[in-house]
Design a protein around this motif. Structure first.
Motif, short mmCIF file in Angstrom:
data_model
loop_
_atom_site.label_atom_id
_atom_site.label_comp_id
_atom_site.label_asym_id
_atom_site.label_seq_id
_atom_site.Cartn_x
_atom_site.Cartn_y
_atom_site.Cartn_z
N VAL A 82 -6.66 -0.53 -1.88
CA VAL A 82 -5.89 -1.38 -2.64
C VAL A 82 -5.53 -2.17 -1.91
O VAL A 82 -4.53 -3.29 -2.52
N THR B 46 -6.38 5.09 -1.47
CA THR B 46 -5.75 3.67 -1.77
C THR B 46 -7.13 3.06 -0.33
O THR B 46 -5.91 1.82 -0.34
N THR C 260 1.99 5.46 -7.58
CA THR C 260 1.34 6.30 -8.16
C THR C 260 0.94 7.93 -7.82
O THR C 260 -0.11 8.58 -8.29
N PHE D 113 2.59 1.62 -2.98
CA PHE D 113 1.30 2.06 -4.24
C PHE D 113 1.31 3.43 -4.53
O PHE D 113 1.52 3.93 -4.92
N ARG D 114 0.83 3.64 -3.02
CA ARG D 114 1.18 5.80 -2.66
C ARG D 114 2.37 6.53 -4.11
O ARG D 114 1.27 7.65 -4.25
N ALA E 11 -1.20 8.93 -5.40
CA ALA E 11 -2.50 7.96 -5.46
C ALA E 11 -3.10 8.55 -3.36
O ALA E 11 -2.08 8.38 -3.42
N VAL F 202 0.60 -0.79 -0.19
CA VAL F 202 0.10 -0.33 -0.41
C VAL F 202 0.44 1.22 -0.10
O VAL F 202 1.09 1.96 -0.91
#
Length: 246
Positions: free
Chosen positions: A142, A139, A134, A130-131, A136, A127
């Motif tokens: 995710v 999340t 991206t 991913f942050r 984003a 997670v």
């Protein structure tokens, strides 16, 4: 495993043509209800979708594109290049098409190196990765997504000092989910160009083959890094794709 047969079967279903028809020379016009709705893994419907192989162009279209498909067909031949087909699509439908490439797996070429399979215990690590990869802000979804693909054995990562640098994921597949899986990959900006993505993707492809799953790869026509990565892992180009949402 017959990677070619499985891959062609998948894309034949995606286009709405019969088994064994993909790859035969000719211009193929295929009305398909699949083009009228967004399929799993896709944010919107492709009202008209061209699949351009050497010597064959398949035109898969839905109800919104049907009225002008004859005009489009008059501008195409089985030998039309993707560039020619893109110009014809824009001229007929007034929209620049989304251009992509589809690949076919020919056998593992890259080395897994230091990549390892990620498990459910790695959810917080993924997670956070991913942050950062991206940017984003939202999340919340995710972790659930990660746990699902980790359980299937489709996510591999390269880690240094407790931080993921590159990791694979597994986009939704609208057909043949028990036989095929596309490989997705993300790498932190600062870690790019160091071979981490190749290691993660090679490990993922190897695991898929061992499970009896055919690896697949797609990318946009302008994503040269993704294309180079596909070749390093063991894929080769299959087709150009052109898609328009009306």
């Amino acid at each position: 495993m017959d990677f070619e047969r499985i891959t062609l079967d998948y894309y034949a279903r995606f286009l709405g043509i019969g088994p064994g028809e993909l790859g035969r020379p000719g211009l193929v016009l295929c009305p398909s209800a699949l083009r009228d709705t967004a399929m799993p893994g896709y944010p919107e419907p492709w009202d008209i979708y061209l699949f351009c192989l050497p010597g064959q162009v398949v035109v898969s279209y839905g109800s919104r594109a049907a009225g002008k498909v004859g005009q489009l067909a008059g501008m195409l031949t089985a030998e039309s290049t993707a560039e020619e087909a893109a110009k014809a699509l824009e001229r007929v439908y007034g929209k620049e098409p989304n251009r992509g490439l589809k690949f076919i797996f020919r056998g593992l070429a890259g080395e897994p190196g230091g990549a390892r399979p990620l498990t459910g215990e790695d959810a917080p690590l993924f997670v956070q990765f991913f942050r950062e990869a991206t940017g984003a802000a939202q999340t919340d979804w995710v972790e659930e997504y990660f746990l699902e693909i980790a359980e299937k054995g489709y996510t591999f990562g390269v880690e240094e000092e407790g931080m993921l640098l590159s990791a694979t994921d597994a986009p939704d597949m609208p057909f043949l989910g028990d036989k095929v899986q596309e490989i997705g990959i993300r790498t932190l900006p600062a870690a790019r160009g160091k071979g981490y993505a190749s290691q993660a993707c090679a490990a993922c492809a190897q695991a898929m083959v061992e499970k009896g799953i055919c690896p697949m790869w797609s990318t946009s026509a302008d994503n040269m890094a993704s294309q180079r990565l596909a070749y390093r892992v063991g894929f080769e180009k299959l087709a150009d794709t052109l898609a328009v949402t009306l």
